[in-house]
Design a protein around this motif. Structure first.
Motif, PDB file in Angstrom:
ATOM      1  N   LEU A  11      72.446  11.438 -53.358  1.00  0.00           N
ATOM      2  CA  LEU A  11      71.363  12.170 -53.876  1.00  0.00           C
ATOM      3  C   LEU A  11      69.996  12.119 -52.921  1.00  0.00           C
ATOM      4  CD1 LEU A  11      70.448  14.104 -56.150  1.00  0.00           C
ATOM      5  CD2 LEU A  11      69.747  12.145 -57.355  1.00  0.00           C
ATOM      6  N   CYS A  12      69.616  10.832 -52.571  1.00  0.00           N
ATOM      7  CA  CYS A  12      68.273  10.493 -51.843  1.00  0.00           C
ATOM      8  C   CYS A  12      68.486  11.088 -50.424  1.00  0.00           C
ATOM      9  CB  CYS A  12      68.211   9.065 -51.771  1.00  0.00           C
ATOM     10  SG  CYS A  12      67.702   8.464 -53.133  1.00  0.00           S
ATOM     11  N   LEU A  13      69.518  11.117 -49.651  1.00  0.00           N
ATOM     12  CA  LEU A  13      69.915  11.592 -48.524  1.00  0.00           C
ATOM     13  C   LEU A  13      69.799  13.145 -48.584  1.00  0.00           C
ATOM     14  CD1 LEU A  13      72.621   9.317 -47.200  1.00  0.00           C
ATOM     15  CD2 LEU A  13      70.265   9.296 -46.403  1.00  0.00           C
ATOM     16  N   ALA A  14      70.328  13.628 -49.667  1.00  0.00           N
ATOM     17  CA  ALA A  14      70.430  15.242 -49.486  1.00  0.00           C
ATOM     18  C   ALA A  14      68.839  15.707 -49.902  1.00  0.00           C
ATOM     19  CB  ALA A  14      71.277  15.611 -50.987  1.00  0.00           C
ATOM     20  N   ILE A  15      68.323  14.989 -50.848  1.00  0.00           N
ATOM     21  CA  ILE A  15      66.535  15.495 -50.947  1.00  0.00           C
ATOM     22  C   ILE A  15      65.803  15.185 -49.705  1.00  0.00           C
ATOM     23  CG2 ILE A  15      64.663  14.777 -52.371  1.00  0.00           C
ATOM     24  CD1 ILE A  15      66.571  13.963 -54.511  1.00  0.00           C
ATOM     25  N   GLY A  16      66.261  13.936 -49.162  1.00  0.00           N
ATOM     26  CA  GLY A  16      65.525  13.906 -47.781  1.00  0.00           C
ATOM     27  C   GLY A  16      65.659  14.932 -46.683  1.00  0.00           C
ATOM     28  N   GLY A  22      62.231  21.578 -45.186  1.00  0.00           N
ATOM     29  CA  GLY A  22      61.049  22.336 -45.779  1.00  0.00           C
ATOM     30  C   GLY A  22      59.877  21.742 -45.074  1.00  0.00           C
ATOM     31  N   CYS A  23      59.553  20.673 -44.777  1.00  0.00           N
ATOM     32  CA  CYS A  23      58.586  20.225 -44.006  1.00  0.00           C
ATOM     33  C   CYS A  23      58.255  20.788 -42.649  1.00  0.00           C
ATOM     34  CB  CYS A  23      58.480  18.504 -43.868  1.00  0.00           C
ATOM     35  SG  CYS A  23      57.209  17.836 -43.042  1.00  0.00           S
ATOM     36  N   LEU A  24      59.204  21.062 -41.906  1.00  0.00           N
ATOM     37  CA  LEU A  24      59.610  21.782 -40.756  1.00  0.00           C
ATOM     38  C   LEU A  24      59.069  23.090 -40.920  1.00  0.00           C
ATOM     39  CD1 LEU A  24      60.272  21.520 -37.729  1.00  0.00           C
ATOM     40  CD2 LEU A  24      62.583  22.492 -38.379  1.00  0.00           C
ATOM     41  N   LEU A  25      59.506  23.785 -41.864  1.00  0.00           N
ATOM     42  CA  LEU A  25      59.232  25.256 -42.148  1.00  0.00           C
ATOM     43  C   LEU A  25      57.750  25.588 -42.817  1.00  0.00           C
ATOM     44  CD1 LEU A  25      62.549  26.488 -44.214  1.00  0.00           C
ATOM     45  CD2 LEU A  25      61.954  26.862 -41.692  1.00  0.00           C
ATOM     46  N   ALA A 347      56.650  15.913 -46.760  1.00  0.00           N
ATOM     47  CA  ALA A 347      56.710  14.753 -45.783  1.00  0.00           C
ATOM     48  C   ALA A 347      57.138  13.411 -46.531  1.00  0.00           C
ATOM     49  CB  ALA A 347      55.527  14.707 -45.198  1.00  0.00           C
ATOM     50  N   VAL A 348      56.564  13.032 -47.509  1.00  0.00           N
ATOM     51  CA  VAL A 348      56.882  11.851 -48.324  1.00  0.00           C
ATOM     52  C   VAL A 348      58.132  11.894 -48.766  1.00  0.00           C
ATOM     53  CG1 VAL A 348      56.303  10.479 -50.406  1.00  0.00           C
ATOM     54  CG2 VAL A 348      54.304  11.252 -48.967  1.00  0.00           C
ATOM     55  N   LEU A 349      58.862  13.095 -49.173  1.00  0.00           N
ATOM     56  CA  LEU A 349      59.920  13.015 -49.766  1.00  0.00           C
ATOM     57  C   LEU A 349      61.029  12.893 -48.640  1.00  0.00           C
ATOM     58  CD1 LEU A 349      59.746  15.767 -52.875  1.00  0.00           C
ATOM     59  CD2 LEU A 349      60.275  13.151 -52.870  1.00  0.00           C
ATOM     60  N   GLY A 350      60.610  13.620 -47.825  1.00  0.00           N
ATOM     61  CA  GLY A 350      61.716  13.862 -46.568  1.00  0.00           C
ATOM     62  C   GLY A 350      61.976  12.436 -45.917  1.00  0.00           C
ATOM     63  N   VAL A 351      60.961  12.074 -45.322  1.00  0.00           N
ATOM     64  CA  VAL A 351      60.960  10.303 -44.832  1.00  0.00           C
ATOM     65  C   VAL A 351      61.686   9.588 -45.926  1.00  0.00           C
ATOM     66  CG1 VAL A 351      60.099   8.930 -43.366  1.00  0.00           C
ATOM     67  CG2 VAL A 351      59.302  11.271 -43.201  1.00  0.00           C
TER      68      VAL A 351
END
Length: 383
Positions: A11-16, A22-25, A347-351
């Motif tokens: 779940l964490c890896l999928a959210i990340g 999304g951060c890139l877009l 960014a916080v959620l991704g990393v």
């Protein structure tokens, strides 16, 4: 094993992964703001890995029963440092958005930047960054490998202590230089001889807070509930967390006092940018929830010896430190005050999603949450 650990990892890896996309877009619309948000998130999560390795090394050198609850968390967080190095690569494509010395036009107009150009230039910056992560990954890998063998009693003590001593010495210098390269150089007129030490204190504070949070949440698991004198071990974690809070607060106040009393325009300008507009409100929140309130609560043994209460205080410190890094890194791009944008959360959620997923992966594959280390005289029993 953490309850539903494998599911939480995925779940964490999928959210990340989704948050990074999304951060890139979103970052395409405003690349400069996107790189600022990404740097803020990346430095916070990287600090957790560096702090974890440093606590692990400190325990190997100093010994004592205080590490009984912490080693699994420190090892799991330390093993993520290599992945943080890989996630640092996108930041290298946005140097001109973050650092004035990477913009030829500003260098041509500034005598100061021209004077610092032999050190502050893109190729040398990249080389130093690769060197930092290369050393951290190599030494951290040896440290965790010897640590796991030593915990099982299959490796002699001297190699473990030697790797730990090497880590502490190299970390002290490289983390200070990295803080100057990645943070201080974005505002070249500002100087601080204490900033590197302050960064190290923040990293170790966040790492011990993460350890207290994890162990507090897992305190009912058999691996921990079977530990004799469990309240005493949590009391040790609480004392370390209190020490971290006090050390960080002392260094923050010392830097502010020296700069403000010296009335130095360039150094004071760094604080002016962070104490104007609505930024003082963020500063007060940090002071309240990373210093004043944790300090007051951790004076009580009833909180330090209670796993869930200690976990709550640790969670508060972690969130407050995330807010502090935001206050430290973002104001130059938003002088009027904080305006939280989707790119910040992504960014916080991704990393963080990638980091937490990897952290859980390593934690779940540890043979025990509390390693039995007879050399340290730990009173550990197993169900």
């Amino acid at each position: 094993m953490i309850p539903h650990g494998r599911l939480l990892e995925r779940l964490c890896l999928a959210i990340g992964g989704l948050a990074l996309i999304g951060c890139l877009l979103v970052g395409f619309a405003n690349p400069a703001r996107g790189f600022v948000a990404y740097r803020f998130a990346l430095l916070f999560w990287t600090g957790l890995s560096l702090g974890g390795l440093s606590w692990l090394a400190l325990h190997d050198v100093a010994g004592g029963a205080w590490g009984a609850l912490g080693r699994a968390s420190f090892e799991a967080s330390g093993r993520m440092i290599g992945w943080m190095g890989l996630m640092f690569v996108p930041l290298l494509f946005g140097l001109d958005a973050l650092y004035p010395w990477a913009r030829p036009g500003e260098v041509a107009r500034s005598t100061l930047l021209q004077h610092r150009l032999p050190y502050l230039n893109a190729p040398f910056f990249v080389i130093r960054t690769v060197l930092y992560f290369g050393l951290w990954t190599a030494l951290g890998g040896q440290l965790t490998r010897h640590s796991e063998r030593g915990a099982a009693g299959s490796a002699p003590r001297p190699p473990l202590r030697a790797w730990s001593t090497a880590w502490l010495l190299i970390y002290l210098f490289t983390a200070s230089w990295a803080a100057i390269d990645w943070v201080v150089s974005s505002e070249p007129r500002w100087n601080s001889t204490i900033f590197g030490l302050l960064t190290i204190a923040g990293q170790m504070l966040s790492a011990i807070a993460l350890c207290a949070l994890c162990m507090g949440l897992l305190s009912r698991r058999p691996e921990l509930s079977s530990l004799q004198h469990l309240p005493r071990h949590f009391n040790d974690l609480g004392n370390l967390l209190l020490t971290g809070v006090m050390t960080w607060g002392y260094l923050v106040f010392s830097q502010l006092l020296i700069v403000w009393s010296g009335n130095l325009p360039d150094e004071a300008g760094w604080y002016t940018a962070r104490l104007t507009g609505s930024w003082p409100g963020v500063a007060w929140l940090v002071c309240a929830f990373q210093l004043a309130l944790p300090f007051a609560l951790l004076l009580f043994r009833a909180i330090k010896r209670h796993p869930v209460r200690l976990a709550a205080v640790a969670a508060m410190v972690l969130v407050a430190h995330l807010l502090y890094r935001y206050w430290e890194l973002v104001p130059p791009s938003m002088p009027a005050g904080p305006l939280v944008q989707p790119i910040d959360g992504l960014a916080v959620l991704g990393v963080g999603g990638v980091w937490v997923g990897g952290f859980l992966w390593h934690l779940n594959r540890r043979p025990r949450l509390v390693p039995a280390d007879p050399r340290l005289g730990m009173d550990v029993t197993h169900a």
